[in-house]
Design an enzyme around this catalytic site. Structure first.
Site, PDB file in Angstrom:
ATOM      1  N   GLU A  33      27.696 -24.541   2.809  1.00  0.00           N
ATOM      2  CA  GLU A  33      28.308 -23.865   3.945  1.00  0.00           C
ATOM      3  C   GLU A  33      29.647 -23.254   3.572  1.00  0.00           C
ATOM      4  O   GLU A  33      30.197 -23.518   2.502  1.00  0.00           O
ATOM      5  CB  GLU A  33      28.459 -24.814   5.128  1.00  0.00           C
ATOM      6  CG  GLU A  33      29.310 -26.018   4.889  1.00  0.00           C
ATOM      7  CD  GLU A  33      29.278 -26.944   6.107  1.00  0.00           C
ATOM      8  OE1 GLU A  33      30.100 -26.754   7.011  1.00  0.00           O
ATOM      9  OE2 GLU A  33      28.439 -27.848   6.149  1.00  0.00           O
ATOM     10  N   ASP A  53      25.966 -21.751   7.417  1.00  0.00           N
ATOM     11  CA  ASP A  53      25.474 -23.092   7.130  1.00  0.00           C
ATOM     12  C   ASP A  53      23.993 -23.020   6.759  1.00  0.00           C
ATOM     13  O   ASP A  53      23.171 -22.616   7.579  1.00  0.00           O
ATOM     14  CB  ASP A  53      25.679 -23.964   8.376  1.00  0.00           C
ATOM     15  CG  ASP A  53      25.505 -25.435   8.084  1.00  0.00           C
ATOM     16  OD1 ASP A  53      24.870 -25.760   7.062  1.00  0.00           O
ATOM     17  OD2 ASP A  53      25.980 -26.259   8.877  1.00  0.00           O
TER      18      ASP A  53
END
Length: 694
Positions: free
Chosen positions: A203, A112
């Site tokens: 992500e 992420d």
DNA sequence: GCGGATCAC
DNA sequence: TATGGTGATCCGC
């Protein structure tokens, strides 16, 4: 304006706690919150007060409160005369079964990017270093960590953010840049798992089991190395979570954010301990509404699920027992696959504008949306059978109206507009602030084209080089050798997708096409704009050899974690729709009142300007090319050669032009082929798990 | 099949 | 001076 010390009523109906929290937005709980959240919430509520937005939130909050009240009443009823103990024992048995399905053999990583948009802006403009700034215009897409300290969050209206942080610097989105960086980053991730699954532009999920084994690395070392690479090559930081499944990995990636990683021990005990005190809101799929619902029966953490397993079992419909038990155990899917184009279910466009009441002006907006959708559909190579109109009133209430067809809907904007108009007009007059169109029941024209072309080639290749068939009429009997899609082509009629509108997009060639925007943002962000061209990654070129990463042999059973979807909870038993007429609500026209009020026919759809059908002109002496639609006198070989030629990019472009398809100058981002949805427990046809001992 | 709702990103 | 856009899924009807 008022005199000093406005003696307003002491307590003009104080906002309920739930409303204040609701106004604060969806990303309050999930991200690192500022120190005094309640003060921040107060400021937000204060700034919102009186607006239509505020009133709508208040209404929704009231509805939810009512809904909870009903649920509690039902609970009391259901609990009467029930031996809760025996119910709990039943659940315990179920837990044993679930536990048996736990699979710890795969190392799953969730990566992420940290404050992605903001980080990219910072990269390009170092003067922002250390400043409280946010990205976005009317609504923020992300905020720098400095700004977050003030309570500024993504999804927040800019004017509210300014109240919280008067010195806030606002930077406009540059989606093109984010897409660019995203692509670079994803390429780095793919070195560790070529089958990684991108979840938005910032992500993704990876299965690093094989990579670790091949390179003799522990997962933590591997992830550290990967994060170092990203930092070195892009100057951006990324956080990561390492765990045995996607849900856990996602939760873990938040643990040491920003610029950190966290590995969960691959042990049932450790996992259960990890889940026990975790807020239920951290579980993907549990949003603000379900958080409140669960809270009403005493569930705040995943550990509370066990405590209340009895009532959850008795009210499975309302709460989704299976989903919650899996959360309690920390069990979820560990299958990581790149998004598949075939998985796409819908394509649409919508736009917000200053509220309009004038029919013509509203229709103009609808027309613009239709044009956008046309572009997206053609670029993506999609058509579908159902068109859904969406509109939001100036009261922020949202409505949809849909219509299905027997045939594939034309992607021409005139036709989409006509359908939308037909759905909208009966609802007017209304004051509208958003309008959108979406097409579902999709058909993938690109895949169809491939199959058609291959089918045709196979068909002719299998025939005698210069057999007498060549001049024979190709009728349905012969068509039996061809894929079904070809028959579809012939069946298509005016007004609906004939075959192959202009699409088949060119890859790397046009940079301009990449302007797509990017989606998801960091951490907790609810903001996302249209996705970029992940098509390229998701749909490998036909000839591209499948990457052969050393995959462990399949042996372990699929972790059957299938289970329910992301929306485990249910609505109130009968939450009746607020009466149509009230509050300017649109009417549910003609459903029962006047069954035959309107003709179900679709007059406007037939457009004379439609590209000539590309159907195989079987009757003719000459062949008609299925790609460009041209007729020609040639033998099979010649046709084959022509088809090959036609498939080249330029030829396809030419065919489009010839067919008078106006393929946009319009720089509309082509839609992403879904597939980025993580889906933690989808019963999707997930492929088998790659088994490998860690 | 339709419409409302919830959720993720 | 005005609170986003894309896509998926579930449920009741």
């Amino acid at each position: 304006m008022h005199g000093p010390k406005e003696p307003s009523p002491p307590n003009p109906s104080p906002d309920s706690e739930s409303l204040v929290k609701r106004l604060a937005g969806p990303s309050t709980t999930k991200a690192g919150l500022a120190k005094d959240q309640s003060e921040i919430n107060r400021v937000i509520a204060e700034a919102s007060k009186g607006s239509k937005f505020y009133e709508n939130e208040k209404r929704k909050d009231r509805d939810l409160t009512d809904r909870i009240e009903k649920i509690l009443k039902y609970r009391d009823e259901v609990l009467r005369g029930v031996d809760i103990r025996s119910v709990e024992q039943g659940v315990d048995q179920l837990l044993v079964k679930l536990e048996a399905q736990r699979d710890l053999s795969q190392a799953i990583v969730h990566v992420d990017m940290d404050a992605f948009y903001a980080s990219v802006e910072l990269l390009d403009n170092p003067a922002l270093q250390g400043k409280a700034f946010a990205v976005g215009k009317g609504v923020l897409t992300t905020a720098s960590y400095e700004a977050r300290k003030f309570g500024v969050r993504s999804g927040m209206a800019a004017f509210i953010a300014k109240k919280l942080c008067p010195d806030l610097i606002l930077v406009e989105n540059r989606f093109h840049r984010y897409s660019e960086m995203s692509k670079r980053i994803m390429d780095i991730f793919r070195r560790y798992d070529p089958d990684m699954c991108a979840a938005g532009c910032d992500e993704g999920y990876l299965n690093i089991t094989a990579y670790c084994a091949d390179h003799r690395l522990t997962p933590a070392e591997c992830v550290q190395q990967m994060r170092d690479s990203v930092r070195e090559e892009t100057k951006l930081t990324v956080s990561a979570g390492i765990a045995p499944n996607k849900m856990l990995a996602k939760i873990c990636s938040d643990k040491n954010k920003p610029n950190g990683q966290y590995e969960l021990e691959f042990e049932p005990r450790a996992i259960k301990a990890f889940m026990h005190d975790l807020s239920i809101r951290k579980v993907p799929g549990v949003g603000r509404v379900n958080e409140r619902l669960l809270d009403s029966i005493g569930i705040k953490t995943c550990g509370d699920i066990y405590t209340h397993r009895g009532i959850l079992a008795l009210m499975d419909k309302q709460f989704g027992l299976h989903f919650l038990l899996q959360a309690f155990l920390g069990i979820a899917s560990n299958v990581v696959q790149p998004g598949q184009r075939e998985e796409r279910k819908s394509i649409g466009a919508e736009r917000t504008f200053t509220p309009l009441a004038d029919t013509n002006r509203i229709l103009q907006k609808l027309e613009e949306i239709a044009a956008e959708l046309e572009s997206d559909m053609e670029h993506g190579g999609w058509t579908g059978k159902t068109v859904t109109l969406k509109f939001k009133l100036d009261t922020y209430q949202v409505f949809t109206r849909a219509k299905s067809f027997d045939r594939w809907v034309s992607t021409k904007k005139e036709d989409l507009f006509a359908i939308g108009k037909e759905l909208l007009i009966p609802e007017l007059p209304l004051t509208i602030r958003l309008i959108g169109l979406r097409v579902t029941k999709l058909k993938d024209l690109r895949a169809e084209l491939d199959s058609k072309v291959n089918g045709i080639k196979r068909f002719f290749q299998s025939a005698e080089p210069s057999s007498p068939r060549k001049r024979r009429r190709i009728d349905t009997e012969d068509v039996g050798d061809l894929p079904d899609e070809i028959e579809d082509m012939q069946l298509s009629q005016d007004g609906f997708m004939e075959v192959m509108p202009g699409f088949h997009e060119d890859n790397e060639a046009d940079e301009d096409d990449m302007h797509a925007s990017a989606p998801a943002d960091d951490d907790d962000d609810p903001i996302a704009v249209k996705k970029q061209h992940l098509d390229r990654q998701a749909t490998p070129a036909p000839n591209k050899p499948a990457f052969t990463r050393p995959r462990p042999p399949m042996s372990a059973p699929a972790p059957s974690l299938a289970s329910t979807s992301t929306s485990p909870f249910m609505k109130p038993t009968s939450h009746k729709q607020r009466s149509a007429r009230t509050a300017q609500g649109p009417s549910r026209h003609s459903s029962s009142a006047e069954p035959e009020a309107r003709p179900s026919r679709f007059p406007t759809l037939a457009h004379p300007g439609a590209p000539e059908a590309t159907a195989i002109d079987a009757d003719a002496e000459e062949h008609t090319c299925p790609i460009c639609g041209r007729s020609m006198c040639t033998d099979n070989q010649g046709l084959n050669a022509h088809i090959d030629f036609c498939l080249s990019k330029s030829a396809i472009r030419e065919a489009q032009a010839a067919a008078s398809i106006d393929i946009g100058q319009k720089l509309m981002p082509s839609a992403r082929p879904s597939g980025s949805a993580p889906g933690f427990g989808k019963p999707k046809p997930e492929k088998k798990v790659r088994a490998r001992k860690r």
